[in-house]
Design an enzyme around this catalytic site. Structure first.
Site, mmCIF file in Angstrom:
data_model
loop_
_atom_site.group_PDB
_atom_site.id
_atom_site.type_symbol
_atom_site.label_atom_id
_atom_site.label_comp_id
_atom_site.label_asym_id
_atom_site.label_seq_id
_atom_site.Cartn_x
_atom_site.Cartn_y
_atom_site.Cartn_z
ATOM 1 C CE LYS A 110 -2.265 1.890 3.531
ATOM 2 N NZ LYS A 110 -2.237 3.242 3.280
ATOM 3 C CB THR A 111 2.106 3.448 -2.304
ATOM 4 O OG1 THR A 111 1.009 3.237 -3.520
ATOM 5 C CG2 THR A 111 3.039 2.090 -2.716
ATOM 6 C CG HIS A 112 -0.387 7.353 1.743
ATOM 7 N ND1 HIS A 112 -1.785 7.266 1.252
ATOM 8 C CD2 HIS A 112 -0.475 6.559 2.893
ATOM 9 C CE1 HIS A 112 -2.429 7.003 2.216
ATOM 10 N NE2 HIS A 112 -1.716 6.493 3.148
ATOM 11 N NE ARG B 175 -5.280 11.215 -5.460
ATOM 12 C CZ ARG B 175 -6.331 12.023 -5.395
ATOM 13 N NH1 ARG B 175 -7.031 11.636 -4.440
ATOM 14 N NH2 ARG B 175 -6.158 13.064 -6.027
ATOM 15 C CE LYS B 176 -7.545 7.098 3.592
ATOM 16 N NZ LYS B 176 -6.121 6.901 3.459
ATOM 17 C CG ASP C 292 -13.688 15.916 -7.826
ATOM 18 O OD1 ASP C 292 -14.692 16.113 -7.981
ATOM 19 O OD2 ASP C 292 -12.752 16.760 -7.524
ATOM 20 C CE1 TYR D 100 -2.110 1.158 14.121
ATOM 21 C CE2 TYR D 100 -1.511 2.238 16.126
ATOM 22 C CZ TYR D 100 -1.417 2.133 14.752
ATOM 23 O OH TYR D 100 -0.715 3.002 13.967
HETATM 24 P P1 5BU Z 1 -0.370 2.502 10.671
HETATM 25 O O1 5BU Z 1 1.081 2.971 10.948
HETATM 26 O O2 5BU Z 1 -0.498 0.948 10.626
HETATM 27 O O3 5BU Z 1 -1.347 3.187 11.590
HETATM 28 O O4 5BU Z 1 -0.673 2.942 9.197
HETATM 29 C C1 5BU Z 1 -1.939 2.751 8.951
HETATM 30 C C2 5BU Z 1 -2.101 2.969 7.282
HETATM 31 O O5 5BU Z 1 -3.419 2.624 6.895
HETATM 32 C C3 5BU Z 1 -1.754 4.747 6.984
HETATM 33 O O6 5BU Z 1 -1.058 4.431 5.750
HETATM 34 C C4 5BU Z 1 -3.073 5.288 6.719
HETATM 35 O O7 5BU Z 1 -3.238 6.107 5.562
HETATM 36 C C5 5BU Z 1 -4.038 4.175 6.277
HETATM 37 N N1 5BU Z 1 -5.376 4.191 6.801
HETATM 38 C C6 5BU Z 1 -5.842 4.136 8.151
HETATM 39 O O8 5BU Z 1 -5.061 4.184 9.018
HETATM 40 N N2 5BU Z 1 -7.265 4.219 8.454
HETATM 41 C C7 5BU Z 1 -8.018 4.246 7.482
HETATM 42 O O9 5BU Z 1 -9.353 4.094 7.798
HETATM 43 C C8 5BU Z 1 -7.817 4.251 6.085
HETATM 44 C C9 5BU Z 1 -6.412 4.093 5.770
HETATM 45 BR BR1 5BU Z 1 -8.955 4.077 4.744
#
Ligand code: 5BU
Length: 265
Positions: A59-61, A91-92, A95, A219
């Protein structure tokens, strides 16, 4: 290959992408989606080397990467694909359909390398058609994960809105599945009940150390998430902030796989 493990989830599923996901999970004995939230190419490449055997989707941003170039990104994606991972750009999109379609191109050209993207359904169902058209124009197949729930404190994806996302998304071929709240097993179980057997549920907000995270993140335990109905555990800091990301990825793989076997479908 997947029938013994995924049961009717496998045998009744006609989606090419869903089958690819289930097959890859069985091969690696893992349901781990790595949230690779590192901000430079070097850190991303190092992480990939360490965790490859245990991670089924990356999964990337893409817009977080400070030294991003098309060439470096292309190589990074190729390495991940060669190591058996689907690439998932979180990317969520939100639009209208035609703009979301065009946002799949632009600087980052997501439709060329992303297999899965996230989208809100807030603007209506045409967003899914727009994203699918972008993949089709690129000669590729892809799937949309709609946000039915989120993991963050106080989010507004609840009640009628969540139900509507599931209702509309379940009927759409271009929808790979839904994002559920990994921090709350009861919420995941309720979502699974509404979603049924066909579509996937992937859950962020998962960590072997349960509790509150940074800035309202929450978490839950990966085992609980999978037993409640998650098909993919999205893990970020639990892996990339660990002193030993390889060992951490292996522990998440084991926890998710054991839970899938225990769930029995
Ligand atoms: P973490 O470090 O395990 O907290 O990262 C969580 C990832 O999941 C992070 O890249 C968020 O952009 C992504 N995420 C999230 O945490 N919660 C959500 O509801 C969604 C995406 Br949709």
């Amino acid at each position: 290959m997947g029938a013994n493990i995924w049961g009717e989830r496998w045998s009744s599923n006609e989606s090419e992408l869903a089958r690819e996901w289930m097959r890859a999970c069985v091969k690696k004995q893992s349901l781990v989606v790595l949230a690779a939230d590192r901000y430079e190419m070097e850190g991303l490449n190092q992480l990939l080397e360490l965790v490859s055997p245990y991670v089924v989707a990356l999964k990337t941003h893409v817009d977080l990467v400070a030294d991003w170039t098309p060439g470096a990104w292309g190589e990074f994606c190729n390495k991940a694909k060669e190591a058996g991972m689907l690439i998932f750009e979180d990317r969520k999109f939100a639009d209208i359909g035609k703009i979301s379609r065009d946002q799949m191109g632009g600087v980052h050209n997501i439709s060329n390398w992303g297999d899965i993207v996230t989208a809100h359904l807030i603007s209506g169902p045409d967003i899914v058609d727009g994203l699918q058209e972008a993949w089709s124009n690129a000669g590729r197949i892809g799937g949309v994960l709609l946000l039915a729930q989120m993991s963050s404190r106080g989010n507004l994806l609840q009640g009628d809105y969540s139900n509507k996302v599931v209702e509309v998304g379940s009927a759409h071929e271009g929808v790979f599945g839904f994002i559920g709240n990994g921090s709350d097993a009861e919420e995941i179980a309720r979502l699974r009940e509404k979603v049924g057997v066909e579509k996937m549920i992937w859950t962020p907000g998962v960590n072997l150390n349960v509790g509150d995270g940074e800035m309202g993140q929450r978490y839950g335990h990966p085992r609980e998430a999978v037993l409640a109905g998650s098909d993919g555990i999205i893990v970020g800091s639990g892996i990339h902030k660990s002193e030993n990301p390889g060992a951490a990825a292996s522990a998440y793989a084991q926890a998710s796989w054991d839970a899938l076997l225990e769930r029995g479908k």
